[in-house]
Design an enzyme around this catalytic site. Structure first.
Site, mmCIF file in Angstrom:
data_model
loop_
_atom_site.group_PDB
_atom_site.id
_atom_site.type_symbol
_atom_site.label_atom_id
_atom_site.label_comp_id
_atom_site.label_asym_id
_atom_site.label_seq_id
_atom_site.Cartn_x
_atom_site.Cartn_y
_atom_site.Cartn_z
ATOM 1 N N ASN A 107 0.807 -1.223 0.000
ATOM 2 C CA ASN A 107 0.000 0.000 0.000
ATOM 3 C C ASN A 107 0.846 1.283 0.000
ATOM 4 O O ASN A 107 0.441 2.298 -0.545
ATOM 5 C CB ASN A 107 -0.915 -0.034 1.234
ATOM 6 C CG ASN A 107 -1.539 1.309 1.539
ATOM 7 O OD1 ASN A 107 -2.508 1.715 0.904
ATOM 8 N ND2 ASN A 107 -0.964 2.037 2.503
ATOM 9 N N ALA A 130 5.373 11.438 -12.767
ATOM 10 C CA ALA A 130 6.150 10.540 -11.895
ATOM 11 C C ALA A 130 5.238 9.523 -11.207
ATOM 12 O O ALA A 130 5.474 8.312 -11.257
ATOM 13 C CB ALA A 130 6.928 11.354 -10.860
ATOM 14 N N TYR A 131 4.191 10.020 -10.580
ATOM 15 C CA TYR A 131 3.267 9.139 -9.860
ATOM 16 C C TYR A 131 2.609 8.143 -10.820
ATOM 17 O O TYR A 131 2.584 6.927 -10.570
ATOM 18 C CB TYR A 131 2.209 9.993 -9.154
ATOM 19 C CG TYR A 131 1.180 9.213 -8.365
ATOM 20 C CD1 TYR A 131 1.492 8.680 -7.122
ATOM 21 C CD2 TYR A 131 -0.116 9.038 -8.866
ATOM 22 C CE1 TYR A 131 0.538 7.969 -6.391
ATOM 23 C CE2 TYR A 131 -1.071 8.334 -8.139
ATOM 24 C CZ TYR A 131 -0.746 7.803 -6.909
ATOM 25 O OH TYR A 131 -1.691 7.111 -6.195
ATOM 26 N N LYS A 175 2.952 3.916 -11.090
ATOM 27 C CA LYS A 175 1.827 2.981 -10.924
ATOM 28 C C LYS A 175 1.662 2.098 -12.170
ATOM 29 O O LYS A 175 1.254 0.937 -12.055
ATOM 30 C CB LYS A 175 0.535 3.753 -10.624
ATOM 31 C CG LYS A 175 0.552 4.470 -9.266
ATOM 32 C CD LYS A 175 0.640 3.491 -8.099
ATOM 33 C CE LYS A 175 0.487 4.184 -6.752
ATOM 34 N NZ LYS A 175 0.530 3.256 -5.620
ATOM 35 N N VAL A 232 -9.837 8.882 -3.009
ATOM 36 C CA VAL A 232 -10.089 8.747 -1.573
ATOM 37 C C VAL A 232 -9.502 9.929 -0.783
ATOM 38 O O VAL A 232 -8.377 10.366 -1.042
ATOM 39 C CB VAL A 232 -9.444 7.426 -1.058
ATOM 40 C CG1 VAL A 232 -9.794 7.210 0.408
ATOM 41 C CG2 VAL A 232 -9.908 6.242 -1.895
ATOM 42 N N THR A 280 -7.443 11.372 1.511
ATOM 43 C CA THR A 280 -6.216 11.082 2.285
ATOM 44 C C THR A 280 -5.208 12.165 1.918
ATOM 45 O O THR A 280 -5.512 13.054 1.107
ATOM 46 C CB THR A 280 -5.602 9.724 1.879
ATOM 47 O OG1 THR A 280 -5.191 9.810 0.514
ATOM 48 C CG2 THR A 280 -6.559 8.557 2.048
HETATM 49 N N1 LIG Z 1 -6.108 8.558 -2.028
HETATM 50 C C1 LIG Z 1 -6.409 8.280 -3.287
HETATM 51 O O1 LIG Z 1 -7.285 8.899 -3.896
HETATM 52 C C2 LIG Z 1 -5.681 7.176 -4.001
HETATM 53 C C3 LIG Z 1 -6.078 6.877 -5.306
HETATM 54 C C4 LIG Z 1 -5.435 5.847 -5.981
HETATM 55 C C5 LIG Z 1 -4.441 5.132 -5.351
HETATM 56 N N2 LIG Z 1 -4.054 5.451 -4.068
HETATM 57 C C6 LIG Z 1 -3.000 4.645 -3.457
HETATM 58 O O2 LIG Z 1 -3.404 4.228 -2.178
HETATM 59 C C7 LIG Z 1 -2.237 3.956 -1.372
HETATM 60 C C8 LIG Z 1 -2.381 4.626 -0.021
HETATM 61 O O3 LIG Z 1 -2.348 6.025 -0.190
HETATM 62 P P1 LIG Z 1 -3.264 7.021 0.660
HETATM 63 O O4 LIG Z 1 -4.176 7.667 -0.292
HETATM 64 O O5 LIG Z 1 -3.787 6.320 1.857
HETATM 65 O O6 LIG Z 1 -2.187 8.137 1.045
HETATM 66 P P2 LIG Z 1 -1.482 8.513 2.437
HETATM 67 O O7 LIG Z 1 -2.509 8.788 3.465
HETATM 68 O O8 LIG Z 1 -0.491 9.557 2.077
HETATM 69 O O9 LIG Z 1 -0.715 7.180 2.851
HETATM 70 C C9 LIG Z 1 0.468 6.781 2.251
HETATM 71 C C10 LIG Z 1 1.158 5.849 3.213
HETATM 72 O O10 LIG Z 1 2.368 5.365 2.608
HETATM 73 C C11 LIG Z 1 3.408 5.543 3.560
HETATM 74 N N3 LIG Z 1 4.727 5.607 2.942
HETATM 75 C C12 LIG Z 1 5.208 6.493 2.048
HETATM 76 N N4 LIG Z 1 6.485 6.214 1.755
HETATM 77 C C13 LIG Z 1 6.827 5.117 2.479
HETATM 78 C C14 LIG Z 1 7.996 4.339 2.616
HETATM 79 N N5 LIG Z 1 9.122 4.640 1.969
HETATM 80 N N6 LIG Z 1 7.972 3.262 3.446
HETATM 81 C C15 LIG Z 1 6.860 2.957 4.125
HETATM 82 N N7 LIG Z 1 5.730 3.669 4.083
HETATM 83 C C16 LIG Z 1 5.717 4.733 3.249
HETATM 84 C C17 LIG Z 1 3.053 6.825 4.286
HETATM 85 O O11 LIG Z 1 3.818 6.948 5.466
HETATM 86 P P3 LIG Z 1 4.106 8.399 6.155
HETATM 87 O O12 LIG Z 1 2.905 8.715 6.982
HETATM 88 O O13 LIG Z 1 5.341 8.150 6.948
HETATM 89 O O14 LIG Z 1 4.308 9.374 5.020
HETATM 90 C C18 LIG Z 1 1.575 6.546 4.528
HETATM 91 O O15 LIG Z 1 1.409 5.650 5.596
HETATM 92 C C19 LIG Z 1 -1.055 4.444 -2.193
HETATM 93 O O16 LIG Z 1 -0.476 3.353 -2.871
HETATM 94 C C20 LIG Z 1 -1.696 5.377 -3.201
HETATM 95 O O17 LIG Z 1 -0.925 5.520 -4.375
HETATM 96 C C21 LIG Z 1 -4.652 6.456 -3.399
#
Ligand SMILES: NC(=O)c1ccc[n+]([C@@H]2O[C@H](COP(=O)([O-])OP(=O)(O)OC[C@H]3O[C@@H](n4cnc5c(N)ncnc54)[C@H](OP(=O)(O)O)[C@@H]3O)[C@@H](O)[C@H]2O)c1
Length: 243
Positions: free
Chosen positions: A86, A165-166, A170, A199, A201
């Site tokens: 994740n 980049a993002y 992916k 989502v 976040t």
């Molecule tokens: N939110 C959306 O709309 C959305 C849409 C599509 C996909 N996603 C995907 O969903 C997943 C979760 O993202 P989220 O939306 O929940 O964002 P988020 O709240 O920013 O969570 C990201 C998590 O990844 C951790 N992380 C980042 N770099 C890391 C590393 N080097 N080692 C370990 N942990 C690390 C962060 O830790 P820290 O707290 O220490 O930074 C945080 O716990 C991601 O893969 C994201 O690409 C999200």
């Protein structure tokens, strides 16, 4: 026998909710987090809800953390049933527009170091333990941003959102999903990619329509697939989506 899961980036957002939902299924969940304080705080919140959750210090871009994680799981549990990849970062700055001509190399490299290389390195390291499970499941939390189909379709809502980049990280993760699912097709291990949707976040912003609880559901369902479930798919809320 108790199932063991590891969720990376479990301290907040979709990862935190994924830990909660898996633990609610009586699975022992290792909550990976790079920041010890944040990880312990998240562990405490979930343990207070009587969930079997254990913090593990894991920066997925740190090879030593990966080795330590592997050694710990091997020693303590001897296998891993579920890996939810994740953890990710969004470093492009802007969601809108197309920054492919100007995105700094550092942004590209830093993004790939975590979203792609870290995920691949961790998965390769843990594979021997996942193969020891009766029903190993690997879920890569991807994104619609990684979809060629969405980026080529002028009518798709995502068409105007091209953070290079993002999105490229992916797309590479999607390729990893397809190749790994193929490599493991004769085993008990199923590999799939999940798109959580948009989502609320840190990555998704406050504008997003879905809650982290809703966003976690696609990945959790793929983590809980039974033996008849698919492998090598990319889906959101139970529907296959275009690669
Ligand atoms: N939110 C959306 O709309 C959305 C849409 C599509 C996909 N996603 C995907 O969903 C997943 C979760 O993202 P989220 O939306 O929940 O964002 P988020 O709240 O920013 O969570 C990201 C998590 O990844 C951790 N992380 C980042 N770099 C890391 C590393 N080097 N080692 C370990 N942990 C690390 C962060 O830790 P820290 O707290 O220490 O930074 C945080 O716990 C991601 O893969 C994201 O690409 C999200």
């Amino acid at each position: 026998m108790t199932k063991i899961a590891l969720v990376t980036g479990g301290n907040k957002g979709i990862g935190f909710e994924t830990v909660r939902q898996l633990a609610a299924q009586n699975i022992k969940v290792l909550l990976g987090a790079r920041n010890e304080q944040e990880g312990k705080k998240a562990e405490e919140i979930l343990q207070d809800d009587s969930l079997d959750v254990e913090f593990i210090k894991l920066d997925i871009s740190d090879s030593q953390d990966i080795e330590n994680t592997k050694a710990y799981i091997e020693r303590a549990y001897g296998k891993l049933d579920i890996l939810v990849n994740n953890a990710a970062v969004f470093l492009d700055g802007e969601w809108f527009g197309n920054n492919v001509e100007s995105v700094p190399m550092k942004t590209l490299r830093d993004t790939f170091d975590i979203n792609y290389f870290g995920t691949v390195e961790l998965t390769q390291a843990l594979l021997p333990l996942i193969k020891k499970s009766d029903a190993g499941r690997i879920v890569n939390i991807s994104s619609l941003s990684g979809s060629f189909g969405a980026h080529l379709d002028k009518n798709h809502w995502l068409y105007q959102l091209k953070p290079f980049a993002y999105s490229a990280s992916k797309t590479a993760l999607n390729q990893f999903t397809v190749f790994l699912a193929n490599a493991l097709k004769e085993t008990n291990v199923k590999v799939n990619a999940a798109s959580p949707g948009w989502v609320k976040t840190s990555i998704g912003s406050d504008e997003a329509p879905l809650t982290p609880e809703e966003g976690a559901k696609t990945g959790v369902a793929l983590a809980l697939l039974d033996d008849n479930g698919p492998a090598g798919t990319f889906s959101q809320a139970g529907e296959n989506i275009t690669w």
